[in-house]
Design an enzyme around this catalytic site. Sequence first.
Site, PDB file in Angstrom:
ATOM      1  CG  ASP A  10      -1.589   1.311   1.462  1.00 51.35           C
ATOM      2  OD1 ASP A  10      -2.478   1.631   0.659  1.00 51.35           O
ATOM      3  OD2 ASP A  10      -1.217   2.031   2.406  1.00 51.35           O
ATOM      4  CD  GLU A  70      -2.463   2.349  -3.253  1.00 51.55           C
ATOM      5  OE1 GLU A  70      -3.662   2.659  -3.322  1.00 51.55           O
ATOM      6  OE2 GLU A  70      -1.798   2.493  -2.221  1.00 51.55           O
TER       7      GLU A  70
END
Length: 669
Positions: free
Chosen positions: A334, A387
């Site tokens: 993330d 990401e």
Amino acid sequence: MIALMKEKPKLVADDPWLEPHQGAIERRMGRFADELGAILRQSRTLAAYAGGHRYAGVHFLESTKEWAVREWAPAAQAIFLTGDFNHWSRESHPLEKFPAGVWQIKLPSDTLAHGQLVKLHVVGADGSRRDRIPACIRRAVQDPVTHDYSGQIWNPPVPYVWKNSLDPATLGAPLIYEAHVGMAGEEPRVHTYREFAADVLPRVKRGGYNVVQLMAVQEHPYYGSFGYHVSSFFAPCSRFGTPEDLKYLIDTAHGLGVAVLLDVVHSHAVKNTAEGLNDFDGSGNQYFHKGGRGDHPLWDSKCFDYGRPEVRQFLLSNVRYWLEEFRFDGFRFDGVTSMLYHSRGNKAFGSYEDYFGSDADEDAILYLQFATKLVQELKPGALVIAEDMSGMPGLCRPVDEGGIGFTHRLAMGIPDYWIKVLKHTRDEDWNLDEMWEILTNRRHGEATIAYAESHDQALVGDKTIAFWLMDQEMYWHMAKEDAHPVIERGLALHKMIRLVSLALGGEGWLNFMGNEFGHPEWLDFPREGNGWSFHYCRRQWSLVDNPDLKYHLLADLDKELIDFACNSNLLAMAPAQLLHINHASKILVAERGNYIFVFNFSVDSSEFGFPIHVPDAEMREVVLDTDALDYGGQGRIDPSVLYPVDPQGIMKVYSPARSAQVFAKAQFC
């Protein structure tokens, strides 16, 4: 280790635009080689170095039949163990300080027990006294009355017995089902790991997906954070069950042939001192940068100091722990953009200087290189997805080529494009040149996971594609006999958007749970602003299971798309080539892997005998049609028709408005 050669790094050799930055790339490679060399001299292997979790925390030592409690807190003045075992006395069990800032206490075997609650009472460098949860605790639980979190000793007498295994290297192109365990069911409540295994995993398998990506697994005190404000990095979220329950979920998935990814959050951490790592030893900067640099300006959280070796080791140990203890098949990292840059990526990226200049956080880049290398050493073929929206060159290239080592990056620009178009532009005004550019704009040789929408678009404050297209009409007009024009348009474009994104957008695919059938509502976790309601924290599977509603038609088409991508090996093929764009007719034609894709985005203009110049003279047939009756279309294409190619290389097709067809070389018996 990487040996720097006289020739250019392969990343530079493959991209002449990187030549002005060859020095920066070589410096990254050189620093990685030097740091890895130091690690190997100290620990022999990177995996051994990433074993801090086996030392720190609360452990029962079988060899000596005693408990060992260890904590890294270099600036602390004193640390005491407190918990159920000593009636929460804050001074009866002091830890002793050892070199390198590690504190330790050893206790007889009958002092502590599985399931007991514990904390550390830390006297900080600043004189503060705080009860803290051990940094490497394996389980943290919340008191239902006081809402206070405590660490829980987790040493079950009977370890989990694994029944299944899976080699992620055998999966092929990743077809990812992104999911949140807590909202796995229809009832408005928190759902469990075992309920997810029983109720959702069979849907994932039936849908043709080969990977499930679990969000919000790392322990987080605020449910509404969607799992992104992590407090205890080694503890599976206790809301959803025990660590053994999570192992059961992963074991069940492996038995179905489905890999499991952890959505790992190493980009930031919760700023809470009661539950998290913030100011653990009272120095102000143990795990995180001191001062303003340690605060994330947009996320209200803390930023790790990746330049501190102990912090890198802590995070690398976390990577190893999830791979080995729970047998995850890889990670979706993330917030990688926030990690890569001192600006946290909060800017426009307009030149290569943005990637290799002073804004690049070389400490974070070094950590990510170590993390990706560690993953592949421990589990070759594992997925490591970034990401990142910045487009950092080499992000998905091996470290020894000058890259950072991820296997894939998320195509974050694609869902942003669709939401922008649906929000601001009429169908009649869609720009097909822009669509093609957005869907195909990626670095050659760096694999991308395409997606039309994810959890980000489903959260309250935004809308899913289905909701942008059909909005409140979904509540009243989804019955099969109801031919409502808004719903008909919505179904048609929903199917086309997913097909064009999958076919053109990348080397993998991702879908968020429920979006495959056009789930009609947003996500909203219990919070003060909604009266702590669970109403929107669920998935209404009954909608797709009802044969009288249109939802299952979208799900059936989604399965057809996934099966087609899998059986054709489409996502392993070279990127799509544009064959034709007709702006007047709103038709886009592309070729990928010997398949011809025809998209007609026109509102009302169907084209008979539309000419397409194809790469070869072989006759073709339709193998996928979004307009088929089985998927809620109008059935305007006859699937038995064959399409010859004339001597000029032209194939003429019927292209109905608001539909898409895939043509394959005809198979003759």
